[in-house]
Motif scaffolding. Structure first.
Motif, PDB file in Angstrom:
ATOM      1  N   ASN A  13       0.810  -1.219   0.000  1.00 44.02           N
ATOM      2  CA  ASN A  13       0.000   0.000   0.000  1.00 44.02           C
ATOM      3  C   ASN A  13       0.841   1.267   0.000  1.00 44.02           C
ATOM      4  O   ASN A  13       0.300   2.369   0.045  1.00 44.02           O
ATOM      5  CB  ASN A  13      -0.950   0.016   1.204  1.00 44.02           C
ATOM      6  N   GLU A  14       2.149   1.138  -0.043  1.00 47.08           N
ATOM      7  CA  GLU A  14       3.042   2.298  -0.018  1.00 47.08           C
ATOM      8  C   GLU A  14       3.215   2.873  -1.416  1.00 47.08           C
ATOM      9  O   GLU A  14       3.123   2.156  -2.402  1.00 47.08           O
ATOM     10  CB  GLU A  14       4.404   1.900   0.552  1.00 47.08           C
ATOM     11  N   LYS A  15       3.476   4.180  -1.470  1.00 48.99           N
ATOM     12  CA  LYS A  15       3.710   4.824  -2.756  1.00 48.99           C
ATOM     13  C   LYS A  15       4.663   5.995  -2.561  1.00 48.99           C
ATOM     14  O   LYS A  15       4.851   6.486  -1.451  1.00 48.99           O
ATOM     15  CB  LYS A  15       2.408   5.316  -3.375  1.00 48.99           C
ATOM     16  N   VAL A  16       5.263   6.419  -3.638  1.00 46.00           N
ATOM     17  CA  VAL A  16       6.079   7.626  -3.683  1.00 46.00           C
ATOM     18  C   VAL A  16       5.743   8.298  -5.004  1.00 46.00           C
ATOM     19  O   VAL A  16       5.670   7.633  -6.042  1.00 46.00           O
ATOM     20  CB  VAL A  16       7.592   7.304  -3.620  1.00 46.00           C
ATOM     21  N   SER A  17       5.519   9.608  -4.984  1.00 46.37           N
ATOM     22  CA  SER A  17       5.200  10.298  -6.228  1.00 46.37           C
ATOM     23  C   SER A  17       5.807  11.695  -6.244  1.00 46.37           C
ATOM     24  O   SER A  17       6.053  12.301  -5.197  1.00 46.37           O
ATOM     25  CB  SER A  17       3.683  10.373  -6.432  1.00 46.37           C
ATOM     26  N   ILE A  32      10.898  16.194  -6.264  1.00 43.63           N
ATOM     27  CA  ILE A  32      10.799  16.726  -7.629  1.00 43.63           C
ATOM     28  C   ILE A  32      11.269  15.720  -8.685  1.00 43.63           C
ATOM     29  O   ILE A  32      10.968  15.902  -9.860  1.00 43.63           O
ATOM     30  CB  ILE A  32      11.527  18.079  -7.784  1.00 43.63           C
ATOM     31  N   ARG A  33      11.970  14.672  -8.274  1.00 41.77           N
ATOM     32  CA  ARG A  33      12.362  13.583  -9.181  1.00 41.77           C
ATOM     33  C   ARG A  33      12.539  12.302  -8.401  1.00 41.77           C
ATOM     34  O   ARG A  33      13.059  12.311  -7.290  1.00 41.77           O
ATOM     35  CB  ARG A  33      13.690  13.877  -9.876  1.00 41.77           C
ATOM     36  N   LEU A  48      11.138  -1.607  -0.415  1.00 42.02           N
ATOM     37  CA  LEU A  48      11.839  -0.852  -1.439  1.00 42.02           C
ATOM     38  C   LEU A  48      12.629   0.283  -0.812  1.00 42.02           C
ATOM     39  O   LEU A  48      12.204   0.866   0.191  1.00 42.02           O
ATOM     40  CB  LEU A  48      10.845  -0.235  -2.433  1.00 42.02           C
ATOM     41  N   THR A  49      13.779   0.586  -1.398  1.00 43.15           N
ATOM     42  CA  THR A  49      14.453   1.844  -1.093  1.00 43.15           C
ATOM     43  C   THR A  49      14.333   2.691  -2.347  1.00 43.15           C
ATOM     44  O   THR A  49      14.474   2.197  -3.470  1.00 43.15           O
ATOM     45  CB  THR A  49      15.944   1.646  -0.728  1.00 43.15           C
ATOM     46  N   VAL A  50      14.058   3.954  -2.141  1.00 45.50           N
ATOM     47  CA  VAL A  50      13.813   4.871  -3.250  1.00 45.50           C
ATOM     48  C   VAL A  50      14.702   6.090  -3.063  1.00 45.50           C
ATOM     49  O   VAL A  50      14.639   6.757  -2.028  1.00 45.50           O
ATOM     50  CB  VAL A  50      12.325   5.308  -3.281  1.00 45.50           C
ATOM     51  N   ARG A  51      15.563   6.379  -4.056  1.00 44.08           N
ATOM     52  CA  ARG A  51      16.372   7.595  -4.039  1.00 44.08           C
ATOM     53  C   ARG A  51      15.584   8.679  -4.764  1.00 44.08           C
ATOM     54  O   ARG A  51      15.117   8.467  -5.881  1.00 44.08           O
ATOM     55  CB  ARG A  51      17.709   7.373  -4.747  1.00 44.08           C
ATOM     56  N   VAL A  52      15.443   9.828  -4.108  1.00 43.92           N
ATOM     57  CA  VAL A  52      14.663  10.919  -4.682  1.00 43.92           C
ATOM     58  C   VAL A  52      15.448  12.227  -4.602  1.00 43.92           C
ATOM     59  O   VAL A  52      16.247  12.430  -3.684  1.00 43.92           O
ATOM     60  CB  VAL A  52      13.298  11.082  -3.961  1.00 43.92           C
ATOM     61  N   LEU A  53      15.206  13.081  -5.582  1.00 46.58           N
ATOM     62  CA  LEU A  53      15.733  14.441  -5.559  1.00 46.58           C
ATOM     63  C   LEU A  53      14.637  15.296  -4.958  1.00 46.58           C
ATOM     64  O   LEU A  53      13.500  15.276  -5.432  1.00 46.58           O
ATOM     65  CB  LEU A  53      16.079  14.921  -6.971  1.00 46.58           C
ATOM     66  N   VAL A  54      14.977  16.008  -3.887  1.00 47.29           N
ATOM     67  CA  VAL A  54      13.981  16.800  -3.173  1.00 47.29           C
ATOM     68  C   VAL A  54      14.414  18.258  -3.103  1.00 47.29           C
ATOM     69  O   VAL A  54      15.599  18.579  -3.210  1.00 47.29           O
ATOM     70  CB  VAL A  54      13.739  16.254  -1.740  1.00 47.29           C
ATOM     71  N   GLN A  55      13.408  19.101  -2.924  1.00 46.59           N
ATOM     72  CA  GLN A  55      13.647  20.533  -2.757  1.00 46.59           C
ATOM     73  C   GLN A  55      13.078  20.955  -1.412  1.00 46.59           C
ATOM     74  O   GLN A  55      11.943  20.632  -1.077  1.00 46.59           O
ATOM     75  CB  GLN A  55      12.971  21.314  -3.884  1.00 46.59           C
ATOM     76  N   LYS A  56      13.884  21.665  -0.662  1.00 41.73           N
ATOM     77  CA  LYS A  56      13.465  22.134   0.665  1.00 41.73           C
ATOM     78  C   LYS A  56      12.412  23.232   0.495  1.00 41.73           C
ATOM     79  O   LYS A  56      12.616  24.191  -0.249  1.00 41.73           O
ATOM     80  CB  LYS A  56      14.670  22.662   1.422  1.00 41.73           C
TER      81      LYS A  56
END
Length: 152
Positions: A13-17, A32-33, A48-56
């Motif tokens: 039931n987990e997601k990342v978007s 953002i990516r 799962l491990t998910v690498r994401v580009l984030v903006q503060k």
């Protein structure tokens, strides 16, 4: 300010978007990516491990003073062999908070025991304040529950 974070998700039931907000060390970030998804095979459930580009959120970036596309040389000491060679699609941070995506490897050469690789990189433009606010507003809207109401 842009940075890369690693998220851990367990269960079906987990997601990342993109546009999702996350909390990290008391600060709020917007994804953002999505850079990479890895399945953890030695887990009791789907993990799962998910690498994401984030903006503060709320941090202003000085990216206006940066060039959109630049050539970058990276030096690898082959006698130590301790540094991973950057690949096309990798995200690099030549300055704190400013991110570039590697779009091509132009050439490489040796200087004594050092491998010198020349890359073309493209600036990753941070989201505008309006885009971040819209993502946060959409996320808040998605958490609202509609309650059945009686007629008055």
């Amino acid at each position: 300010m842009l940075t890369i974070l690693k998220l851990y998700r367990e269960g079906f039931n987990e997601k990342v978007s993109i546009g999702e907000s996350i909390e990290y060390l008391g600060e709020k970030y917007i994804i953002i990516r999505i850079l990479e998804i890895n399945k953890l095979y030695f887990s009791k459930s789907i993990s799962l491990t998910v690498r994401v580009l984030v903006q503060k959120v709320g941090a202003l970036s000085d990216y206006y003073n940066c060039k959109r596309e630049v050539i970058v040389d990276n030096r690898y000491d082959q006698s130590k062999d301790d540094k991973r060679i950057i690949k096309i699609g990798d995200i690099i941070f030549p300055e704190k908070g400013i991110a570039y995506e590697v779009v091509s490897i132009n050439r490489f050469r040796y200087e004594f025991v050092d491998l010198v690789v020349e890359y073309s990189v493209r600036l990753i433009v941070p989201w505008s304040k309006e885009e971040i606010n819209e993502a946060l507003k959409d996320e808040r809207r998605s958490t609202f529950k509609v309650l059945e109401g009686g007629k008055v």
